[in-house]
Design a protein around this motif. Structure first.
Motif, PDB file in Angstrom:
ATOM      1  N   LEU A   1       1.177  -0.840  -0.240  1.00 43.09           N
ATOM      2  CA  LEU A   1       0.123   0.307   0.344  1.00 43.09           C
ATOM      3  C   LEU A   1       0.858   1.374   0.355  1.00 43.09           C
ATOM      4  N   ILE A   2       0.454   1.997  -0.716  1.00 42.69           N
ATOM      5  CA  ILE A   2       0.821   3.612  -1.184  1.00 42.69           C
ATOM      6  C   ILE A   2       0.110   4.867  -0.656  1.00 42.69           C
ATOM      7  N   ALA A   3       1.112   5.997   0.270  1.00 45.29           N
ATOM      8  CA  ALA A   3       0.729   7.337   1.446  1.00 45.29           C
ATOM      9  C   ALA A   3      -0.443   7.376  -0.158  1.00 45.29           C
ATOM     10  N   TYR A   4      -0.949   8.291   0.188  1.00 45.23           N
ATOM     11  CA  TYR A   4      -1.390   9.707  -0.498  1.00 45.23           C
ATOM     12  C   TYR A   4      -0.701  10.517  -0.753  1.00 45.23           C
ATOM     13  N   ASN A   5       0.099  10.725   0.095  1.00 47.12           N
ATOM     14  CA  ASN A   5       0.998  12.067   0.410  1.00 47.12           C
ATOM     15  C   ASN A   5       3.207  11.366   0.039  1.00 47.12           C
ATOM     16  N   ALA A   6       2.800  10.339  -1.315  1.00 49.73           N
ATOM     17  CA  ALA A   6       3.936  10.010  -0.540  1.00 49.73           C
ATOM     18  C   ALA A   6       4.506  10.878  -2.059  1.00 49.73           C
ATOM     19  N   HIS A   7       5.539  10.894  -2.384  1.00 53.54           N
ATOM     20  CA  HIS A   7       5.749  11.995  -3.794  1.00 53.54           C
ATOM     21  C   HIS A   7       6.409  10.943  -4.797  1.00 53.54           C
ATOM     22  N   PHE A   8       6.200  11.091  -6.103  1.00 52.17           N
ATOM     23  CA  PHE A   8       6.442   9.821  -7.442  1.00 52.17           C
ATOM     24  C   PHE A   8       8.269  10.828  -8.155  1.00 52.17           C
ATOM     25  N   VAL A   9       8.427   9.567  -8.740  1.00 49.77           N
ATOM     26  CA  VAL A   9       9.244   9.897  -9.669  1.00 49.77           C
ATOM     27  C   VAL A   9       8.712   9.816 -11.405  1.00 49.77           C
ATOM     28  N   THR A  10       8.951  10.508 -12.049  1.00 51.63           N
ATOM     29  CA  THR A  10       8.087  10.495 -13.379  1.00 51.63           C
ATOM     30  C   THR A  10       9.612  10.714 -14.109  1.00 51.63           C
ATOM     31  N   PRO A  11       8.920  10.127 -15.029  1.00 48.36           N
ATOM     32  CA  PRO A  11      10.289  10.162 -16.612  1.00 48.36           C
ATOM     33  C   PRO A  11      10.855  11.467 -16.618  1.00 48.36           C
TER      34      PRO A  11
ATOM     35  N   ARG B   1       1.510  13.432  -6.000  1.00 50.05           N
ATOM     36  CA  ARG B   1       1.965  12.360  -5.005  1.00 50.05           C
ATOM     37  C   ARG B   1       0.675  11.455  -5.123  1.00 50.05           C
ATOM     38  N   GLY B   2       0.828  10.479  -4.354  1.00 50.47           N
ATOM     39  CA  GLY B   2      -0.009   9.447  -4.763  1.00 50.47           C
ATOM     40  C   GLY B   2      -1.611   9.697  -4.969  1.00 50.47           C
ATOM     41  N   HIS B   3      -1.530  10.565  -4.608  1.00 52.13           N
ATOM     42  CA  HIS B   3      -3.568  10.778  -4.900  1.00 52.13           C
ATOM     43  C   HIS B   3      -3.214  11.588  -6.341  1.00 52.13           C
ATOM     44  N   ASP B   4      -2.800  12.382  -6.566  1.00 53.20           N
ATOM     45  CA  ASP B   4      -2.303  12.134  -8.221  1.00 53.20           C
ATOM     46  C   ASP B   4      -2.414  11.507  -8.852  1.00 53.20           C
ATOM     47  N   LEU B   5      -2.070  10.324  -8.681  1.00 53.74           N
ATOM     48  CA  LEU B   5      -2.549   9.324  -9.042  1.00 53.74           C
ATOM     49  C   LEU B   5      -3.501   9.059  -9.293  1.00 53.74           C
ATOM     50  N   MET B   6      -4.604   9.005  -9.124  1.00 56.99           N
ATOM     51  CA  MET B   6      -5.974   8.652  -9.097  1.00 56.99           C
ATOM     52  C   MET B   6      -6.928   9.281 -10.181  1.00 56.99           C
ATOM     53  N   ASP B   7      -6.271   9.908 -10.583  1.00 57.82           N
ATOM     54  CA  ASP B   7      -7.055  11.133 -11.669  1.00 57.82           C
ATOM     55  C   ASP B   7      -6.202  10.815 -12.999  1.00 57.82           C
ATOM     56  N   LEU B   8      -6.079  10.681 -13.813  1.00 55.88           N
ATOM     57  CA  LEU B   8      -5.140  10.311 -15.218  1.00 55.88           C
ATOM     58  C   LEU B   8      -5.237  11.770 -15.985  1.00 55.88           C
ATOM     59  N   ASN B   9      -6.846  12.412 -15.686  1.00 54.91           N
ATOM     60  CA  ASN B   9      -6.475  14.048 -16.460  1.00 54.91           C
ATOM     61  C   ASN B   9      -5.423  14.464 -15.573  1.00 54.91           C
ATOM     62  N   ASN B  10      -6.044  14.702 -14.061  1.00 60.25           N
ATOM     63  CA  ASN B  10      -4.936  15.513 -14.227  1.00 60.25           C
ATOM     64  C   ASN B  10      -3.050  15.216 -14.196  1.00 60.25           C
ATOM     65  N   LEU B  11      -3.267  14.052 -14.078  1.00 64.56           N
ATOM     66  CA  LEU B  11      -1.611  13.488 -13.927  1.00 64.56           C
ATOM     67  C   LEU B  11      -0.959  14.240 -15.595  1.00 64.56           C
TER      68      LEU B  11
ATOM     69  N   CYS C   1       2.525   2.162 -15.722  1.00 65.92           N
ATOM     70  CA  CYS C   1       2.076   1.602 -14.937  1.00 65.92           C
ATOM     71  C   CYS C   1       1.726   2.218 -13.999  1.00 65.92           C
ATOM     72  N   VAL C   2       1.242   3.631 -13.413  1.00 63.00           N
ATOM     73  CA  VAL C   2       0.291   4.592 -12.805  1.00 63.00           C
ATOM     74  C   VAL C   2      -0.978   3.981 -13.002  1.00 63.00           C
ATOM     75  N   LYS C   3      -1.149   3.143 -13.205  1.00 59.69           N
ATOM     76  CA  LYS C   3      -3.410   2.127 -13.784  1.00 59.69           C
ATOM     77  C   LYS C   3      -2.917   1.705 -12.602  1.00 59.69           C
ATOM     78  N   LYS C   4      -1.455   0.665 -12.317  1.00 61.39           N
ATOM     79  CA  LYS C   4      -1.192  -0.710 -11.755  1.00 61.39           C
ATOM     80  C   LYS C   4      -1.620  -0.129 -10.621  1.00 61.39           C
ATOM     81  N   ILE C   5      -0.252   0.730 -10.387  1.00 59.36           N
ATOM     82  CA  ILE C   5       0.527   1.554  -9.173  1.00 59.36           C
ATOM     83  C   ILE C   5      -0.522   2.323  -8.285  1.00 59.36           C
TER      84      ILE C   5
END
Length: 304
Positions: free
Chosen positions: A1-11, A49-59, A94-98
């Motif tokens: 499980l991953i926290a809402y406020n975890a920061h994510f590395v991108t390309p 952050r984690g919560h950003d990955l839950m909305d692909l358009n926003n991401l 990858c984001v869809k799975k994570i």
């Protein structure tokens, strides 16, 4: 499980990291995994952050915004930009799975804590790579010390009853940076080969040296360790003499406090005490009482 406020590395972050290391006159030996630039974005308050990955358009919008910033600030060259854009599609897959793993880990941890569940927190890297208390600037971008338990998880340190420091029976370091007990000789090569000392992430050979008691004491003080797990004793099985650094000399003065010279470790001359090796295999031994007497004495010496 991953926290809402975890920061994510991108390309984007990986590309910035790699280019920065390539053009720097003083590279620090980063893994080029994008961790540093991700922390920069965190503190610039524009992190993903984690919560950003839950909305692909926003991401997608945030990725495009960050890429444009990289272009505007000269963080990426045009060829890099094209490569990064090509990687976005794979990143979204990858984001869809994570994103399925992202949840309220804060409440979960505190509920387990109230129920007296066993919670194991593992720290990566080491104290000398701590952004605040390590050998700056040859450090990582976070606090891989016990302080990271509170800042990273939101668990109060007052609830952590066991703080186990993990030390090798000798000292290693990957990447650049000062290393007082480094052995640039046959002994260092022997430690490296016997201990299979290669970086877990990059595969780079680790630099090796004798156990540094000054670094170890400093680490114990920073972290409040009340236990030590000593690893890789068997790497020393064939040595007839083993040295331990018990003090530093700088400008003719003998010191035992790392914090006095942490900003100039390259000037340090280590002061050693020599111990006789046990010269027999300890690989299959599972209990302290079964160790050779000299191996027991080595452990006791390090403890003291």
């Amino acid at each position: 499980l991953i926290a809402y406020n975890a920061h994510f590395v991108t390309p984007i972050h990986k590309a910035i990291d790699k280019l920065s290391e390539e053009v720097s006159e003083h590279p620090i030996g980063t893994t080029c995994k994008g961790i540093g630039p991700t922390y920069v974005d965190k503190y610039n308050r524009r992190g993903i952050r984690g919560h950003d990955l839950m909305d692909l358009n926003n991401l997608a919008g945030k990725l495009e915004f960050r890429l444009q910033k990289a272009i505007d600030h000269g963080e990426l060259s045009q060829p890099n930009v094209e490569i990064v854009r090509k990687e976005f599609d794979q990143y979204i897959l990858c984001v869809k799975k994570i994103s399925e793993m992202i949840t309220d880990t804060f409440t979960m941890l505190h509920q387990h804590n109230k129920r007296d569940s066993s919670i194991l927190v593992e720290g990566a890297q080491g104290t000398m790579l701590d952004i605040d208390h390590g050998s700056y600037p040859f450090v990582t971008s976070s606090n891989p010390s016990t302080g990271g338990i509170s800042t990273g998880l939101g668990l109060p340190l007052t609830d952590v009853d066991r703080r186990i420091g993990i030390f090798k029976a000798y000292t290693t370091r990957v990447g650049e940076g000062p290393f007082p007990t480094e052995l640039n000789d046959d002994i260092g090569i022997k430690l490296q080969k016997t201990g299979n000392e290669y970086g877990a992430t990059t595969g780079r050979p680790r630099r090796c040296g004798w156990f540094d008691g000054i670094l170890a004491k400093y680490s114990a003080m920073v972290n409040g360790f009340n236990e030590i797990a000593l690893t890789k004793m068997d790497v020393l099985d064939t040595f007839d003499e083993i040295k331990v650094c018990t003090a530093y000399q700088v400008d003719g003065v003998t010191l035992q406090n790392l914090s006095v010279v942490i900003y100039r470790l390259e000037d340090v001359i280590p002061v050693y005490e020599s111990l006789k090796g046990w010269e027999m295999s300890t690989t299959e031994i599972e209990h302290y009482d079964e160790l050779p007497l000299r191996a027991q004495q080595y452990i006791q010496f390090l403890s003291e």
